[in-house]
Design a protein around this motif. Structure first.
Motif, PDB file in Angstrom:
ATOM      1  N   THR A  64       0.831  -1.207   0.000  1.00  9.91           N
ATOM      2  CA  THR A  64       0.000   0.000   0.000  1.00  9.91           C
ATOM      3  C   THR A  64       0.862   1.253   0.000  1.00  9.91           C
ATOM      4  OG1 THR A  64      -1.679  -1.230   1.240  1.00  9.91           O
ATOM      5  CG2 THR A  64      -1.966   1.138   1.106  1.00  9.91           C
ATOM      6  N   GLU A  65       1.992   1.183   0.686  1.00 12.44           N
ATOM      7  CA  GLU A  65       2.926   2.310   0.679  1.00 12.44           C
ATOM      8  C   GLU A  65       3.517   2.505  -0.716  1.00 12.44           C
ATOM      9  OE1 GLU A  65       3.829   4.367   3.088  1.00 12.44           O
ATOM     10  OE2 GLU A  65       2.940   3.467   4.882  1.00 12.44           O
ATOM     11  N   LEU A  66       3.834   1.401  -1.406  1.00 17.31           N
ATOM     12  CA  LEU A  66       4.470   1.477  -2.720  1.00 17.31           C
ATOM     13  C   LEU A  66       3.483   1.830  -3.826  1.00 17.31           C
ATOM     14  CD1 LEU A  66       6.821  -1.650  -2.505  1.00 17.31           C
ATOM     15  CD2 LEU A  66       7.495   0.757  -2.370  1.00 17.31           C
ATOM     16  N   TYR A  67       2.272   1.269  -3.743  1.00 17.87           N
ATOM     17  CA  TYR A  67       1.247   1.504  -4.765  1.00 17.87           C
ATOM     18  C   TYR A  67      -0.040   1.963  -4.086  1.00 17.87           C
ATOM     19  CZ  TYR A  67       4.586  -1.592  -7.098  1.00 17.87           C
ATOM     20  OH  TYR A  67       5.735  -2.167  -7.580  1.00 17.87           O
ATOM     21  N   PRO A  68      -0.043   3.173  -3.546  1.00 15.49           N
ATOM     22  CA  PRO A  68      -1.163   3.629  -2.706  1.00 15.49           C
ATOM     23  C   PRO A  68      -2.528   3.626  -3.383  1.00 15.49           C
ATOM     24  CG  PRO A  68       0.300   5.451  -3.281  1.00 15.49           C
ATOM     25  CD  PRO A  68       1.002   4.201  -3.671  1.00 15.49           C
ATOM     26  N   VAL A  69      -2.590   4.075  -4.629  1.00 11.49           N
ATOM     27  CA  VAL A  69      -3.890   4.158  -5.293  1.00 11.49           C
ATOM     28  C   VAL A  69      -4.469   2.769  -5.554  1.00 11.49           C
ATOM     29  CG1 VAL A  69      -5.121   4.941  -7.352  1.00 11.49           C
ATOM     30  CG2 VAL A  69      -3.334   6.370  -6.363  1.00 11.49           C
ATOM     31  N   LEU A  70      -3.669   1.906  -6.188  1.00  8.12           N
ATOM     32  CA  LEU A  70      -4.136   0.555  -6.510  1.00  8.12           C
ATOM     33  C   LEU A  70      -4.445  -0.248  -5.254  1.00  8.12           C
ATOM     34  CD1 LEU A  70      -4.641  -1.758  -8.505  1.00  8.12           C
ATOM     35  CD2 LEU A  70      -2.193  -2.290  -8.384  1.00  8.12           C
ATOM     36  N   MET A  71      -3.486  -0.324  -4.337  1.00 14.39           N
ATOM     37  CA  MET A  71      -3.686  -1.133  -3.135  1.00 14.39           C
ATOM     38  C   MET A  71      -4.723  -0.517  -2.201  1.00 14.39           C
ATOM     39  SD  MET A  71      -2.109  -3.932  -3.315  1.00 14.39           S
ATOM     40  CE  MET A  71      -2.344  -4.430  -1.599  1.00 14.39           C
ATOM     41  N   GLY A  72      -4.772   0.806  -2.167  1.00 13.80           N
ATOM     42  CA  GLY A  72      -5.800   1.460  -1.354  1.00 13.80           C
ATOM     43  C   GLY A  72      -7.185   1.067  -1.812  1.00 13.80           C
ATOM     44  N   ALA A  73      -7.376   1.028  -3.141  1.00  9.39           N
ATOM     45  CA  ALA A  73      -8.673   0.643  -3.705  1.00  9.39           C
ATOM     46  C   ALA A  73      -8.981  -0.824  -3.431  1.00  9.39           C
ATOM     47  CB  ALA A  73      -8.680   0.916  -5.210  1.00  9.39           C
ATOM     48  N   ILE A  74      -7.977  -1.691  -3.605  1.00 10.50           N
ATOM     49  CA  ILE A  74      -8.187  -3.131  -3.410  1.00 10.50           C
ATOM     50  C   ILE A  74      -8.495  -3.448  -1.953  1.00 10.50           C
ATOM     51  CG2 ILE A  74      -7.066  -5.396  -3.452  1.00 10.50           C
ATOM     52  CD1 ILE A  74      -5.526  -4.442  -5.937  1.00 10.50           C
ATOM     53  N   VAL A  75      -7.673  -2.921  -1.045  1.00  8.74           N
ATOM     54  CA  VAL A  75      -7.874  -3.181   0.388  1.00  8.74           C
ATOM     55  C   VAL A  75      -9.233  -2.673   0.840  1.00  8.74           C
ATOM     56  CG1 VAL A  75      -7.086  -2.582   2.712  1.00  8.74           C
ATOM     57  CG2 VAL A  75      -5.417  -3.222   0.959  1.00  8.74           C
TER      58      VAL A  75
END
Length: 356
Positions: A166-177
């Motif tokens: 989430t730190e590395l890919y905030p937008v993508l992982m933020g949406a997935i999580v």
């Protein structure tokens, strides 16, 4: 022979069931965690802020009992006999302690096994008062010594991987999580227990909280015409799980809210919204405002340890925006689009409709 063994297990109320283990036990564990760790954290914050030392002491007692509370809650969900349930206190304490930061998941696995074994050996005669506690405690604690450290390490690794991603890919992982944990909150499973089990905090915890808030506030706003103020309160500070009956009948009503969860999670990650309080709060959403209190206690901890200068107006604006304003706005927008194209209507969101 196999049929006789199944019959024996049924007599002991040992029912191997996905619903019983994955839904009932996990949800009960979350309640045990809430009644110990989360309540303790809240009381500790109040005690320190108000300068009331006795509240801080009480909070420490509550937090220290979390392993036992989770295990007993699991025993209760599995209809454990009294002696088995009481014996799970020691099992839960051992599992939580040996499981480290991944304690909740270790408690879940070990307590499940110990509870079922305790139920199998439980008999109705004079030696039961010795036999059942001995077997339950010894089996549970030995199992905890054997696998709890491993489970804790795996849970910590998974949680850390999600947080680093989430730190590395905030937008993508933020949406997935946000989408995944938000859906878990609405499903009859425990998003809070999942977040606690993997120790989701930081940006990932903030995204999880954003997803849960989106589900609760989103459904409350989108269904306001159908359910009125009472339904709005029940869903926004109660649980979006109330919509599960409607989702089962017409799954498409969930799509706009899942989209809202994903967008809200991405925005939360972009804004650097973090949840550094107790990990369980990440999966609570706006339920009794526990998620928001978790964020606040995290702020206080960050200020105390020097990683945060102070609590700014921007912090409060982001918290209110992610928790309430953005989900409400997006739910109206996406819900309106789906309704305009006839994909569902207000009646499909009615809570009273589920009773018919």
């Amino acid at each position: 022979m196999q049929d006789k063994f199944k019959e024996f297990l049924l007599k002991k109320d040992v029912v191997i069931s996905g619903r019983r283990y994955a839904i009932d036990a996990l949800s009960a564990m979350a309640q045990g965690l809430f009644a110990s760790l989360l309540i303790g954290t809240i009381l500790s914050t109040i005690g320190k802020q108000a300068g009331v030392e006795i509240l801080t002491q009480i909070a420490n007692f509550a937090i220290a009992s979390k392993g036992a509370a989770m295990a007993v809650a699991i025993g209760y969900a599995l209809n454990a006999p009294a002696l088995v349930m009481f014996s799970l206190c020691a099992v839960g304490y051992a599992s939580d302690t040996l499981g480290g930061a991944g304690g909740p998941l270790a408690v879940y696995v070990v307590a499940l096994a110990a509870c079922e074994v305790g139920k199998i050996v439980s008999i109705k005669n004079s030696i039961n008062i010795i036999l059942t506690p001995v077997v339950t405690v010894v089996f549970g604690c030995v199992l905890a010594m054997w696998i709890a450290p491993f489970i804790g390490a795996v849970a910590m690794s998974v949680g850390k991987a999600v947080m680093v991603s989430t730190e590395l890919y905030p937008v993508l992982m933020g949406a997935i999580v946000a989408a995944v944990i938000g859906m878990a909150l609405t499903l009859p499973i425990s998003s809070a227990a999942i977040c606690a089990g993997f120790g989701l905090t930081g940006l990932a915890g903030g995204a999880a909280l954003a997803g849960c808030c989106a589900q609760m506030v989103g459904f409350a706003v989108m269904s306001y015409k159908a359910n009125g103020f009472g339904g709005f309160i029940a869903q926004s500070i109660g649980t979006s799980m109330l919509q599960m009956g409607n989702i089962a009948k017409k799954p498409i009503i969930w799509i706009p809210i899942i989209i809202v969860s994903a967008i809200n999670g991405a925005i939360a990650a972009i804004l650097g919204f973090q949840m550094n309080g107790a990990a369980i709060a990440s999966g609570m959403g706006t339920c009794a405002f526990v998620g928001q209190m978790g964020v606040y206690t995290g702020w206080l901890a960050d200020v105390a340890n020097g990683t945060k200068v102070g609590i700014s107006g921007f912090d409060w604006a982001v918290l209110l925006g992610i928790s309430f304003i953005i989900p409400a706005f997006l739910a109206v927008a996406f819900g309106g689009i789906f309704k305009r194209y006839g994909l569902f209507n207000d009646e499909d969101l009615s809570l009273s409709r589920q009773k018919s």
